[in-house]
Structure formats: structure tokens, C-alpha cells
Design a protein around this motif. Sequence first.
Motif, PDB file in Angstrom:
ATOM      1  N   THR A 112       0.839  -1.195   0.000  1.00 59.06           N
ATOM      2  CA  THR A 112       0.000   0.000   0.000  1.00 59.06           C
ATOM      3  C   THR A 112       0.875   1.246   0.000  1.00 59.06           C
ATOM      4  O   THR A 112       1.874   1.305   0.703  1.00 59.06           O
ATOM      5  N   TYR A 144      -1.889   6.027   2.229  1.00 62.71           N
ATOM      6  CA  TYR A 144      -3.100   5.303   2.634  1.00 62.71           C
ATOM      7  C   TYR A 144      -2.919   4.533   3.945  1.00 62.71           C
ATOM      8  O   TYR A 144      -3.886   4.012   4.489  1.00 62.71           O
ATOM      9  N   ILE A 190     -10.175  -1.293  -1.988  1.00 62.24           N
ATOM     10  CA  ILE A 190     -10.240  -0.425  -3.170  1.00 62.24           C
ATOM     11  C   ILE A 190     -10.483   1.027  -2.778  1.00 62.24           C
ATOM     12  O   ILE A 190      -9.696   1.911  -3.121  1.00 62.24           O
ATOM     13  N   ASP A 191     -11.554   1.292  -2.044  1.00 63.60           N
ATOM     14  CA  ASP A 191     -11.963   2.664  -1.752  1.00 63.60           C
ATOM     15  C   ASP A 191     -11.040   3.387  -0.778  1.00 63.60           C
ATOM     16  O   ASP A 191     -10.754   4.564  -0.957  1.00 63.60           O
ATOM     17  N   GLY A 226      -6.815   2.155  -2.043  1.00 61.71           N
ATOM     18  CA  GLY A 226      -6.395   2.296  -3.432  1.00 61.71           C
ATOM     19  C   GLY A 226      -5.736   1.058  -4.016  1.00 61.71           C
ATOM     20  O   GLY A 226      -4.928   1.144  -4.931  1.00 61.71           O
ATOM     21  N   ILE A 227      -6.073  -0.110  -3.480  1.00 60.82           N
ATOM     22  CA  ILE A 227      -5.484  -1.363  -3.957  1.00 60.82           C
ATOM     23  C   ILE A 227      -6.239  -1.840  -5.189  1.00 60.82           C
ATOM     24  O   ILE A 227      -7.453  -2.028  -5.152  1.00 60.82           O
ATOM     25  N   ASP A 228      -5.509  -2.064  -6.276  1.00 60.30           N
ATOM     26  CA  ASP A 228      -6.126  -2.588  -7.494  1.00 60.30           C
ATOM     27  C   ASP A 228      -6.032  -4.114  -7.496  1.00 60.30           C
ATOM     28  O   ASP A 228      -5.449  -4.721  -6.602  1.00 60.30           O
ATOM     29  N   SER A 229      -6.606  -4.732  -8.505  1.00 59.71           N
ATOM     30  CA  SER A 229      -6.676  -6.199  -8.544  1.00 59.71           C
ATOM     31  C   SER A 229      -5.286  -6.842  -8.621  1.00 59.71           C
ATOM     32  O   SER A 229      -5.061  -7.890  -8.018  1.00 59.71           O
ATOM     33  N   MET A 230      -4.353  -6.224  -9.323  1.00 59.16           N
ATOM     34  CA  MET A 230      -2.996  -6.782  -9.420  1.00 59.16           C
ATOM     35  C   MET A 230      -2.304  -6.737  -8.056  1.00 59.16           C
ATOM     36  O   MET A 230      -1.662  -7.696  -7.641  1.00 59.16           O
ATOM     37  N   THR A 231      -2.441  -5.628  -7.373  1.00 58.69           N
ATOM     38  CA  THR A 231      -1.838  -5.497  -6.047  1.00 58.69           C
ATOM     39  C   THR A 231      -2.477  -6.480  -5.076  1.00 58.69           C
ATOM     40  O   THR A 231      -1.791  -7.089  -4.254  1.00 58.69           O
ATOM     41  N   MET A 232      -3.791  -6.651  -5.175  1.00 62.99           N
ATOM     42  CA  MET A 232      -4.476  -7.601  -4.311  1.00 62.99           C
ATOM     43  C   MET A 232      -3.953  -9.010  -4.541  1.00 62.99           C
ATOM     44  O   MET A 232      -3.780  -9.771  -3.594  1.00 62.99           O
ATOM     45  N   GLN A 234     -13.521  -7.714   0.136  1.00 67.47           N
ATOM     46  CA  GLN A 234     -13.538  -6.271  -0.091  1.00 67.47           C
ATOM     47  C   GLN A 234     -12.922  -5.462   1.045  1.00 67.47           C
ATOM     48  O   GLN A 234     -12.476  -4.343   0.831  1.00 67.47           O
TER      49      GLN A 234
END
Length: 119
Positions: A54, A58, A72-73, A76-82, A106
Motif C-alpha cells: 500500500t 493510505y 479499493i476505496d 487504493g489497492i487494485d486487482s494486481m496489487t491484491m 472487499q
Amino acid sequence: MSEIKPVSESEQENLKDTLKRCPEGTFEALLDYRSSGNFEALSTFLIGCIKRHTDEEYQACLDEGSDTVSFIDDLGIDSMTMMEVVMMVEECLQIHIDNQDLMNLQTIRDLNTYIKKVL
């Protein structure tokens, strides 16, 4: 459901390397969880893994201790980072998180609940 396995001495070096850029205490929390099953240590470990992936701006959300923080909200974690977070968690806990299940994770609470369920 998996069995919690303590970290062997040979495994410790690999895990230290995996977690080397995580906040201080993340590795120790993993060792604590894997040896005792302490869910507070599990939460500390998970927060450390998330912080590692992260942006610094954040991380205050994570420090507040709320488990309703949204990946996400709020972070700011996107799917690749997740996916990177999940791969780290899978390696360290010796579990597998199904991609279908991943889509339902989520918040931090969701991740904690899911991992407690599979362990």
C-alpha cells in the motif's frame, strides 16, 4: 480446513526474505500465529502484508485499526496489487485462496474472516 503448521527453522529464512519489506513485527506476528494460533497475531501479520503493498499515503487507515477498511476505496489497492498480497499470504500461511473467493474480499474484515474459516 487446513492445519496450522509452526514455521520450521529451514522455512524461517525463506519467510524472512518474503516479508523483508513488510513493516517491523510482521514476521514475528507470523511466527506467533503459526506457533500458537493467536488470531490477534494473524491480524497483525495480515495488516503488515497489506501495508507492504500500500502507498504510504493510505497507511493511516490501517493504523486506525478498523477492520471495515476497503481495499479499493480506502487503500487504493487494485486487482494486481491484491493478487500480490494474496500470494504473499498464501505462501506464508500455506493456504490457497480461490480466485472466486478473492473477488468477495472487499475489506480487512472479509480477509480475516475468510482466512480464519479456511484455517
